[in-house]
Scaffold this active site. Structure first.
Site, PDB file in Angstrom:
ATOM      1  N   LEU A  27       0.822  -1.218   0.000  1.00  0.00           N
ATOM      2  CA  LEU A  27       0.000   0.000   0.000  1.00  0.00           C
ATOM      3  C   LEU A  27       0.852   1.262   0.000  1.00  0.00           C
ATOM      4  O   LEU A  27       0.442   2.307  -0.508  1.00  0.00           O
ATOM      5  CB  LEU A  27      -0.913   0.023   1.232  1.00  0.00           C
ATOM      6  N   GLY A  29       7.420   3.375   3.901  1.00  0.00           N
ATOM      7  CA  GLY A  29       7.892   4.369   4.858  1.00  0.00           C
ATOM      8  C   GLY A  29       9.388   4.331   5.015  1.00  0.00           C
ATOM      9  O   GLY A  29      10.097   3.668   4.252  1.00  0.00           O
ATOM     10  N   GLY A  30       9.870   5.025   6.024  1.00  0.00           N
ATOM     11  CA  GLY A  30      11.306   5.107   6.233  1.00  0.00           C
ATOM     12  C   GLY A  30      11.939   3.789   6.645  1.00  0.00           C
ATOM     13  O   GLY A  30      13.099   3.528   6.332  1.00  0.00           O
ATOM     14  N   GLY A  59      10.246   0.582   6.284  1.00  0.00           N
ATOM     15  CA  GLY A  59       9.667  -0.613   5.686  1.00  0.00           C
ATOM     16  C   GLY A  59       8.394  -0.311   4.918  1.00  0.00           C
ATOM     17  O   GLY A  59       7.986   0.844   4.768  1.00  0.00           O
ATOM     18  N   CYS A  60       7.769  -1.379   4.430  1.00  0.00           N
ATOM     19  CA  CYS A  60       6.573  -1.263   3.603  1.00  0.00           C
ATOM     20  C   CYS A  60       5.304  -1.574   4.395  1.00  0.00           C
ATOM     21  O   CYS A  60       5.346  -2.244   5.423  1.00  0.00           O
ATOM     22  CB  CYS A  60       6.671  -2.218   2.412  1.00  0.00           C
ATOM     23  N   LYS A 114       2.253  -3.147   8.639  1.00  0.00           N
ATOM     24  CA  LYS A 114       3.529  -2.465   8.402  1.00  0.00           C
ATOM     25  C   LYS A 114       4.661  -3.365   8.882  1.00  0.00           C
ATOM     26  O   LYS A 114       4.686  -3.778  10.046  1.00  0.00           O
ATOM     27  CB  LYS A 114       3.593  -1.128   9.147  1.00  0.00           C
ATOM     28  N   ASP A 174       5.791  14.580  13.579  1.00  0.00           N
ATOM     29  CA  ASP A 174       5.999  14.226  12.174  1.00  0.00           C
ATOM     30  C   ASP A 174       4.686  14.302  11.401  1.00  0.00           C
ATOM     31  O   ASP A 174       4.384  13.442  10.579  1.00  0.00           O
ATOM     32  CB  ASP A 174       6.604  12.821  12.071  1.00  0.00           C
TER      33      ASP A 174
END
Length: 449
Positions: A157, A160-161, A163-164, A179, A276
């Site tokens: 989907l 990210g920093g 992982g997926c 995640k 963030d």
């Protein structure tokens, strides 16, 4: 235990038995003094005789009093001893209960740290209703591996920093997002632990729900509710270029985001600073309800612990004071919110490349034009151009300008931002605005993308 229970009755019968035996001797001691057959005695002898019985009686009484005193002392000592034993027994019970409670607490803590495994069971709907504050479900790795089709690339989907994120289907056709953290660095592990700790305690309609997590050796997984329309970044800057987001939907997303932030800033104790906030961390469900996600960098009470906080964030969203001297407060989140509001308004990325070695932020580019009413309509995202009331456009622009002020004290509280946005969102979308049927049809939620 039996000694304690029968002390009272034994003392009671013993006392009455002694009293019954102590009363009769008094007449026998006095009888010789008043006997009619006693020989006559002289006055001196009579005087001596008058005192001698008293001396003898006093001696007997003294003996009896000594016995009674000894008995009373024995009773008092026994009572004190019984009380001490009883107190020790109660103290032992109290500490045993605390020990068991502490042991159970430690066991729960171990579960959160992944020292034990418990398969995820039950439907998502039942999990939401039974979820308790401060708890999170520990899930089986094999279950998640199967649910993601062995982490198939076609089910990704987003990325990210660390992982997926994969689309997954659990038992009973429950769809979730998983995640996977591929980075085993200390920073990644710390962010994972922060995410689990915070989201296990937070429940709010505009904050992503953490359904579970998994630790399997070096592998770490987080399981969230599935957000069908992915992120705001994908909607605005992806292939559709914001075409699914009407003016009213954009205002609804801004309002939802402000509500999530207000919960973190005003209703969490201590205050949680997201640190963030950005369009990629604002997720949208099938009805375009917005929810804050990715709490790995979040901190509590950041203004007091700024010296222990590593500088982190995303370029374009980081507040100037945090970037320059590490000052971190809830106003840092307000600045990031202002940048997101500009993205919604202008349809531009927070930082755009101007030349091979030159970038320009949306704040720097837009600020002079935001405060010019004649220029403002010309820089609005063409997708929503001429679809809003100009007064509402000016009001949103004013809110955005205040949020991105360089001086933190000039920025509003997120609560003030929230109240300024509510009148701009239709009632049907969570605000208080009454709109005509024509505008309602424009603001209708589109089909899932």
């Amino acid at each position: 235990m039996f000694v304690l229970l029968f002390h009272g009755p034994i003392w009671f019968f013993h006392l009455h038995f002694l009293d019954a035996r102590a009363d009769p001797p008094l007449p026998s001691l006095c009888a010789p003094v008043f006997s009619p057959s006693a020989p006559p005695i002289s006055p001196i002898s009579a005087s001596m005789a008058a005192f001698s019985p008293g001396i003898q009686l006093g001696s007997e009484k003294h003996h009896m009093d000594s016995n009674k005193k000894f008995l009373i002392a024995l009773i008092v000592a026994s009572t004190a001893l019984g009380a001490i034993i009883l107190s020790l027994f109660c103290f032992w019970i109290y500490h045993r209960k605390n020990f068991l409670k502490s042991k159970n607490s430690d066991h729960s803590s171990d579960a959160v740290k992944g020292l034990s495994l418990r398969p995820f069971m039950g439907k998502y709907s039942s999990l939401r209703t039974s979820c308790k504050k401060g708890s999170v479900t520990l899930m089986d790795y094999k279950l998640l591996e199967t649910a993601t089709n062995n982490f198939r690339e076609s089910d990704i989907l987003g990325e990210g920093g660390f992982g997926c994120v994969y689309k997954a289907r659990l038992d009973d056709n429950i769809q979730v997002a998983v995640k996977r953290l591929d980075d085993g660095s200390q920073d990644a592990i710390k962010e994972f632990e922060t995410e689990v700790d915070l989201l296990s305690k937070i429940q709010h309609p505009n904050i992503i729900s953490l359904l579970g997590y998994c630790i399997n050796g070096e592998k770490r997984l987080l399981v969230y509710e599935l957000m069908q329309n992915r992120s705001l970044e994908t909607q605005l800057h992806g292939p559709s270029r914001g075409s699914a987001l009407t003016w009213h939907l954009r205002m609804k997303i801004a309002l939802d985001t402000a509500r999530g932030l207000e919960y973190l800033h005003e209703h969490c104790n201590p205050t949680v600073i997201h640190r963030d906030l950005k369009s990629s961390n604002i997720l949208l469900d099938s009805s375009f309800n917005a929810k804050l996600s990715d709490f790995g960098l979040a901190v509590t009470d950041g203004s007091q612990n700024k010296n222990n906080i590593k500088l982190s964030g995303t370029l374009g969203y980081v507040a100037p004071e945090y970037l320059l001297d590490g000052t971190l407060t809830d106003k840092s989140d307000v600045y990031a919110f202002g940048v997101v509001l500009l993205e919604l308004l202008l349809g531009r990325k927070p930082v755009e490349k101007m030349a091979p070695a030159q970038c320009q932020s949306i704040v720097t580019w837009a600020m002079p034009q935001l405060i010019d009413r004649s220029k403002l309509p010309t820089i609005v995202d063409p997708v929503i151009g001429n679809t809003m009331d100009l007064k509402h456009l000016y009001q949103v622009a004013a809110v955005a300008v205040l949020c991105v002020q360089p001086e933190p004290s000039y920025r509003p509280l997120i609560t003030d931002v929230l109240h300024s946005l509510i009148p701009l969102v239709p009632v049907e979308l969570g605000g208080t605005l009454r709109v005509t049927q024509h505008l309602l049809s424009v603001a209708t939620v589109p089909s899932n993308s």
